[in-house]
Scaffold this motif. Structure first.
Motif, PDB file in Angstrom:
ATOM      1  N   GLU A 615      -1.491  79.104 -14.819  1.00 62.38           N
ATOM      2  CA  GLU A 615      -2.427  78.612 -14.208  1.00 62.38           C
ATOM      3  C   GLU A 615      -3.175  77.572 -14.869  1.00 62.38           C
ATOM      4  N   ILE A 616      -3.282  76.140 -14.395  1.00 63.98           N
ATOM      5  CA  ILE A 616      -3.556  75.164 -15.091  1.00 63.98           C
ATOM      6  C   ILE A 616      -4.762  74.443 -14.497  1.00 63.98           C
ATOM      7  N   PRO A 617      -5.840  74.048 -15.283  1.00 66.08           N
ATOM      8  CA  PRO A 617      -6.958  73.103 -14.935  1.00 66.08           C
ATOM      9  C   PRO A 617      -6.664  71.725 -14.777  1.00 66.08           C
ATOM     10  N   ALA A 618      -6.678  70.995 -13.992  1.00 65.88           N
ATOM     11  CA  ALA A 618      -6.282  69.758 -13.627  1.00 65.88           C
ATOM     12  C   ALA A 618      -7.708  68.746 -13.519  1.00 65.88           C
ATOM     13  N   THR A 619      -7.274  67.598 -13.817  1.00 66.54           N
ATOM     14  CA  THR A 619      -8.655  66.627 -13.728  1.00 66.54           C
ATOM     15  C   THR A 619      -8.510  66.063 -12.495  1.00 66.54           C
ATOM     16  N   VAL A 620      -9.522  65.179 -12.103  1.00 62.13           N
ATOM     17  CA  VAL A 620      -9.651  64.791 -10.823  1.00 62.13           C
ATOM     18  C   VAL A 620      -8.532  63.546 -10.722  1.00 62.13           C
ATOM     19  N   GLY A 621      -7.838  63.596  -9.615  1.00 62.48           N
ATOM     20  CA  GLY A 621      -6.765  62.430  -9.427  1.00 62.48           C
ATOM     21  C   GLY A 621      -5.308  62.923 -10.175  1.00 62.48           C
ATOM     22  N   GLU A 622      -5.255  63.835 -11.069  1.00 60.39           N
ATOM     23  CA  GLU A 622      -4.337  64.147 -11.864  1.00 60.39           C
ATOM     24  C   GLU A 622      -3.269  64.538 -11.016  1.00 60.39           C
ATOM     25  N   THR A 623      -1.847  64.242 -11.308  1.00 61.59           N
ATOM     26  CA  THR A 623      -0.856  64.745 -10.567  1.00 61.59           C
ATOM     27  C   THR A 623      -0.448  65.955 -11.001  1.00 61.59           C
ATOM     28  N   VAL A 624       0.268  66.819 -10.029  1.00 60.16           N
ATOM     29  CA  VAL A 624       0.680  68.086 -10.646  1.00 60.16           C
ATOM     30  C   VAL A 624       1.758  68.262 -11.782  1.00 60.16           C
ATOM     31  N   LEU A 625       2.597  67.047 -11.713  1.00 56.15           N
ATOM     32  CA  LEU A 625       3.464  67.112 -12.916  1.00 56.15           C
ATOM     33  C   LEU A 625       2.763  66.933 -14.184  1.00 56.15           C
ATOM     34  N   SER A 626       1.874  65.614 -14.018  1.00 55.28           N
ATOM     35  CA  SER A 626       1.045  65.331 -15.374  1.00 55.28           C
ATOM     36  C   SER A 626       0.505  66.581 -15.741  1.00 55.28           C
ATOM     37  N   ALA A 627      -0.391  67.437 -15.075  1.00 53.49           N
ATOM     38  CA  ALA A 627      -1.056  68.524 -15.301  1.00 53.49           C
ATOM     39  C   ALA A 627      -0.105  69.572 -16.076  1.00 53.49           C
ATOM     40  N   ALA A 628       1.045  69.572 -15.362  1.00 52.12           N
ATOM     41  CA  ALA A 628       1.746  70.968 -15.902  1.00 52.12           C
ATOM     42  C   ALA A 628       2.270  70.513 -17.158  1.00 52.12           C
ATOM     43  N   LEU A 629       3.023  69.386 -17.334  1.00 55.37           N
ATOM     44  CA  LEU A 629       3.472  68.790 -18.631  1.00 55.37           C
ATOM     45  C   LEU A 629       2.364  68.988 -19.781  1.00 55.37           C
ATOM     46  N   ARG A 630       1.180  68.483 -19.570  1.00 54.33           N
ATOM     47  CA  ARG A 630       0.058  68.381 -20.495  1.00 54.33           C
ATOM     48  C   ARG A 630      -0.272  70.212 -21.102  1.00 54.33           C
ATOM     49  N   HIS A 631       0.174  70.816 -20.018  1.00 52.18           N
ATOM     50  CA  HIS A 631      -0.132  72.314 -20.581  1.00 52.18           C
ATOM     51  C   HIS A 631       1.364  73.151 -20.843  1.00 52.18           C
ATOM     52  N   GLY A 632       2.113  72.384 -21.187  1.00 56.07           N
ATOM     53  CA  GLY A 632       3.626  72.933 -21.709  1.00 56.07           C
ATOM     54  C   GLY A 632       4.327  73.511 -20.812  1.00 56.07           C
ATOM     55  N   VAL A 633       4.158  73.296 -19.409  1.00 55.35           N
ATOM     56  CA  VAL A 633       5.010  73.846 -18.385  1.00 55.35           C
ATOM     57  C   VAL A 633       6.229  73.185 -18.632  1.00 55.35           C
ATOM     58  N   ASP A 634       7.567  73.889 -18.550  1.00 50.29           N
ATOM     59  CA  ASP A 634       8.888  73.183 -18.599  1.00 50.29           C
ATOM     60  C   ASP A 634       9.342  72.661 -17.146  1.00 50.29           C
ATOM     61  N   ALA A 635       8.511  71.700 -16.582  1.00 46.09           N
ATOM     62  CA  ALA A 635       8.778  71.182 -15.350  1.00 46.09           C
ATOM     63  C   ALA A 635       9.670  70.084 -15.214  1.00 46.09           C
ATOM     64  N   PRO A 636      10.882  70.189 -14.317  1.00 45.63           N
ATOM     65  CA  PRO A 636      11.688  69.168 -14.312  1.00 45.63           C
ATOM     66  C   PRO A 636      11.435  67.595 -13.732  1.00 45.63           C
ATOM     67  N   TYR A 637      11.592  66.847 -14.301  1.00 45.95           N
ATOM     68  CA  TYR A 637      11.115  65.386 -13.795  1.00 45.95           C
ATOM     69  C   TYR A 637      12.068  64.235 -14.613  1.00 45.95           C
ATOM     70  N   ALA A 670       6.790  67.746   5.983  1.00 47.35           N
ATOM     71  CA  ALA A 670       6.178  68.557   6.880  1.00 47.35           C
ATOM     72  C   ALA A 670       6.459  69.985   6.573  1.00 47.35           C
ATOM     73  N   ALA A 671       7.458  70.350   5.661  1.00 48.87           N
ATOM     74  CA  ALA A 671       7.911  71.717   5.435  1.00 48.87           C
ATOM     75  C   ALA A 671       7.133  72.018   4.037  1.00 48.87           C
ATOM     76  N   GLY A 672       6.362  71.185   3.555  1.00 53.31           N
ATOM     77  CA  GLY A 672       5.384  71.534   2.366  1.00 53.31           C
ATOM     78  C   GLY A 672       6.325  71.156   1.107  1.00 53.31           C
ATOM     79  N   ARG A 673       7.144  70.374   1.148  1.00 52.08           N
ATOM     80  CA  ARG A 673       7.872  69.877   0.027  1.00 52.08           C
ATOM     81  C   ARG A 673       7.001  68.742  -0.759  1.00 52.08           C
ATOM     82  N   ILE A 674       6.953  68.875  -2.014  1.00 50.02           N
ATOM     83  CA  ILE A 674       6.167  67.490  -2.713  1.00 50.02           C
ATOM     84  C   ILE A 674       6.993  67.087  -3.696  1.00 50.02           C
ATOM     85  N   LEU A 675       6.710  65.838  -4.057  1.00 53.81           N
ATOM     86  CA  LEU A 675       6.906  65.256  -5.343  1.00 53.81           C
ATOM     87  C   LEU A 675       6.010  65.285  -6.434  1.00 53.81           C
ATOM     88  N   THR A 676       6.253  66.457  -7.222  1.00 58.96           N
ATOM     89  CA  THR A 676       4.932  66.571  -8.290  1.00 58.96           C
ATOM     90  C   THR A 676       4.521  65.576  -8.963  1.00 58.96           C
TER      91      THR A 676
END
Length: 692
Positions: A615-637, A670-676
């Protein structure tokens, strides 16, 4: 939907990849000459001649001759229609000739170019208002007006064309004016010379009946009352199923009119085969279906009726979770200079990872390395072929590019790099039984995926041919120049390479200028030789190619890879020539600029990656990937520009918006996929899952 890939400016690698998933591509080769179309013309001409003889010699009743002449109008329209879409064969002159020969039997007072323009406007603007889609004239208005509208469809066409004639090419306007003048003069002469009755009985009345039937059968029946689906290309027209043994010959295959709208270059006699071969893909889009008597069927009802499933309520199998990719350390086997400012990098793939790094021609690798103390990730297309057993990429140096500079100056054999398994949808899987015709357009390092696609395909498909339009500054900076030349020579006429050089001082251009005239003629007539052109490939040049050697009806697949301006120009030009979107695959060199968030507290994100949830707190306008990486999540990019698709994930709860989504198709969004890397939460809470 097309395939799109964008490369980050540092690399020459591939990031924007947007596949048109689920859209069927029949891959039915167009014959050199469509024999059924030619026979239909000959048969129609014979019936018209016989019926006319009966009228002139008063040897047959009008209740026989008028329907026969009307039937000729109907059948000759199919010949005209096929020629309009260049579906009467690969030879342009055959389509032009058949179209003009069939035109007098349908409407002698109109020209073939005029009808072609109006009909293609119908395809471009299907089911819009009648001022945009000319065929909508047959379906708009109260029910009691419809027969009158069917009877006057050609008058509406005339009004539609006159309103736009100033924007049409001079040659088209001149031919149209000449045809109108000659036909009116012929009608006047026949009337004055005492043959007005024959003109009325042989032509004017039967033609009016034939046009009304055409407007009803070709326009109203397939397109009326489609509701909200009419704006969707899969819902723009319907198929009419059942009694195929009767309906198909009577309607000249237009009971499967949807197939024509999805694949305009397929000859009419192949509509039913195309439907059968691609039925599952069509049904997955819930296309409009009706019985011969107008009863609408859902896809489930159609399946049950055709006994394609055992139950109305059968559910498709649940999708399998996507296994998260992880980096593998690969040793660099070789770094070899390729051309001015570019190298190839070959990896040593251990046996235990052979299956992991198996790839399809056109896919890319994401590379992770530490350069000057900072982690960098780049995506590079694989430029070898699967059968070669070699995993190779090409890296062109970009001014200020961190990794491209490192690769061209410091990377050496024996070094280790972290590499993700192959990914991407800018691909073509060869099929030995296929006899395809492919055109590729590449600029600079855009040749890397194209080289893999063309080499693998032409080697594995012995009956296929390809044309490569390759743009560079000069020969010195042309990647894989020698390899392409050797490939063209080895394939013996199945690969034609046209080089466009923007530097007038390029030695290849001077060498061609010094050739003897005989050599130049031989080069122009050859299929497999390499040719050199001065300057860029612009819209004018591309349109000229599309009118002749590379006419869209002759080409099965288009592959575009280069800077945005070039690819956008090519896509617009192909769209103007009605090339189906699913046949155009492209990748670009640059993604979008980074998203800059504020520092104010924003939404709460719940991110699942690699089986772990945070569970990650994001800032206004921050992308999902940016917030994930900032909190140490090993997200692919990789590219962080909405391009490569490496960071794609699925929204489980909440909502998000993306400023760009190059690497996703509209159906995926439309199916809910996003580019984080481009997705910003628009709800107070957002749950995303990288593993789905």
């Amino acid at each position: 939907m097309t395939v799109a890939v964008t490369r980050s400016a540092d690399t020459g690698e591939s990031p924007e990849r947007r596949p048109r998933r689920g859209v069927p591509n029949p891959r039915l080769p167009l014959p050199v000459v469509s024999v059924p179309t030619v026979l239909l013309f000959i048969g129609g001409a014979m019936v018209w001649t016989g019926a006319t003889w009966l009228v002139v010699n008063e040897a047959g009743p009008l209740w026989v001759t008028i329907p026969l002449h009307a039937l000729v109008t109907f059948t000759m329209f199919t010949v005209l229609h096929e020629s309009t879409h260049h579906a009467a064969g690969q030879l342009t002159w055959v389509n032009e000739l058949l179209g003009r020969l069939a035109m007098p039997f349908v409407a002698a007072y109109g020209s073939f170019p005029l009808v072609r323009y109006i009909h293609l406007e119908h395809h471009r603007n299907t089911n819009e208002d009648a001022h945009t889609d000319p065929d909508a004239w047959t379906a708009h208005g109260p029910w009691w007006q419809l027969p009158l509208r069917w009877l006057t469809i050609d008058f509406w066409y005339a009004r539609f064309y006159v309103a736009r004639q100033r924007t049409r090419p001079p040659s088209e306007r001149a031919e149209t004016a000449a045809v109108v003048t000659l036909s009116l003069a012929a009608f006047a002469w026949l009337t004055v010379s005492g043959h007005g009755w024959e003109l009325l009985m042989v032509y004017l009345i039967p033609q009016r009946v034939g046009l009304a039937v055409l407007a009803w059968w070709f326009d109203w029946l397939p397109h009326h009352d489609l509701g909200a689906r009419r704006q969707n290309r899969f819902g723009a027209t319907r198929v009419r199923v059942g009694l195929e043994w009767l309906m198909t010959p009577i309607m000249l295959c237009q009971n499967y009119h949807l197939v024509h709208h999805l694949h305009p270059a397929i000859p009419f006699y192949r509509y039913l085969r195309t439907w059968r071969d691609n039925r599952d893909a069509y049904l997955a889009r819930d296309v409009p279906i009706a019985t011969p008597w107008g009863r609408e069927l859902t896809s489930s009802e159609y399946r049950e009726w055709r006994q394609l499933t055992g139950s109305f309520d059968e559910e498709p199998p649940a999708p399998q979770p996507r296994q998260p990719s992880r980096f593998h350390s690969l040793r660099v086997a070789e770094v070899r200079p390729l051309c001015e400012g570019a190298v190839t990098v070959t990896f040593d793939v251990p046996e235990r990872l052979r299956e992991t790094f198996r790839f399809t021609p056109g896919q890319h690798l994401v590379i992770r390395a530490e350069v000057d103390g900072e982690e960098v990730r780049r995506a590079y297309s694989i430029c070898s072929t699967p059968d070669s057993g070699v995993l190779r990429i090409a890296i062109k140096h970009q001014l200020g590019g961190a990794f491209s500079t490192f690769a061209n100056t410091e990377l050496a054999a024996g070094d280790a790099l972290d590499v993700l398994p192959p990914d991407g949808e800018f691909t073509l899987t060869p099929a030995r039984s296929r006899a395809g015709r492919y055109v590729a357009l590449a600029a600079g390092s855009g040749i890397t995926p194209i080289l893999s696609i063309l080499t693998a395909t032409l080697q594995d498909e012995p009956n296929s041919k390809a044309t490569l339009l390759y743009i560079n500054t000069s020969g010195a900076s042309t990647m894989f120049a020698d390899e392409l030349g050797a490939l063209a020579a080895r394939l013996g006429g199945r690969l034609h390479v046209v080089h466009y050089r923007t530097d007038e001082r390029d030695p290849d251009l001077r060498a061609q200028r010094l050739e003897r005239p005989f050599d130049i003629v031989g080069e122009a007539l050859a299929i497999s030789h390499e040719r050199y052109q001065r300057g860029r490939l612009d819209g004018t040049r591309l349109r000229a190619l599309l009118q002749a050697r590379l006419h869209p009806a002759k080409v099965d697949e288009w592959f575009l890879c280069g800077p945005r301006d070039l690819v956008d120009m090519a896509r617009r030009t192909l769209a103007d020539r009605d090339v189906p979107e699913e046949n155009v695959h492209f990748e670009l060199f640059q993604g979008a600029l980074p998203v800059r968030p504020s520092r104010r507290p924003g939404p709460t994100l719940t991110v699942t990656a690699g089986g772990k949830t945070a569970e990650i707190p994001a800032t206004v306008g921050e992308t999902v990937l940016s917030a994930a990486l900032r909190h140490g999540v090993d997200a692919p990019y990789a590219c962080i520009g909405g391009a490569c698709g490496t960071c794609r994930a699925t929204v489980v709860r909440g909502s998000a918006r993306m400023d760009v989504h190059y690497a996703l198709g509209d159906d995926e969004v439309a199916a809910g996929r996003i580019l984080t890397c481009r997705a910003v939460a628009t709800s107070p809470e957002l749950d995303v899952d990288y593993d789905r």
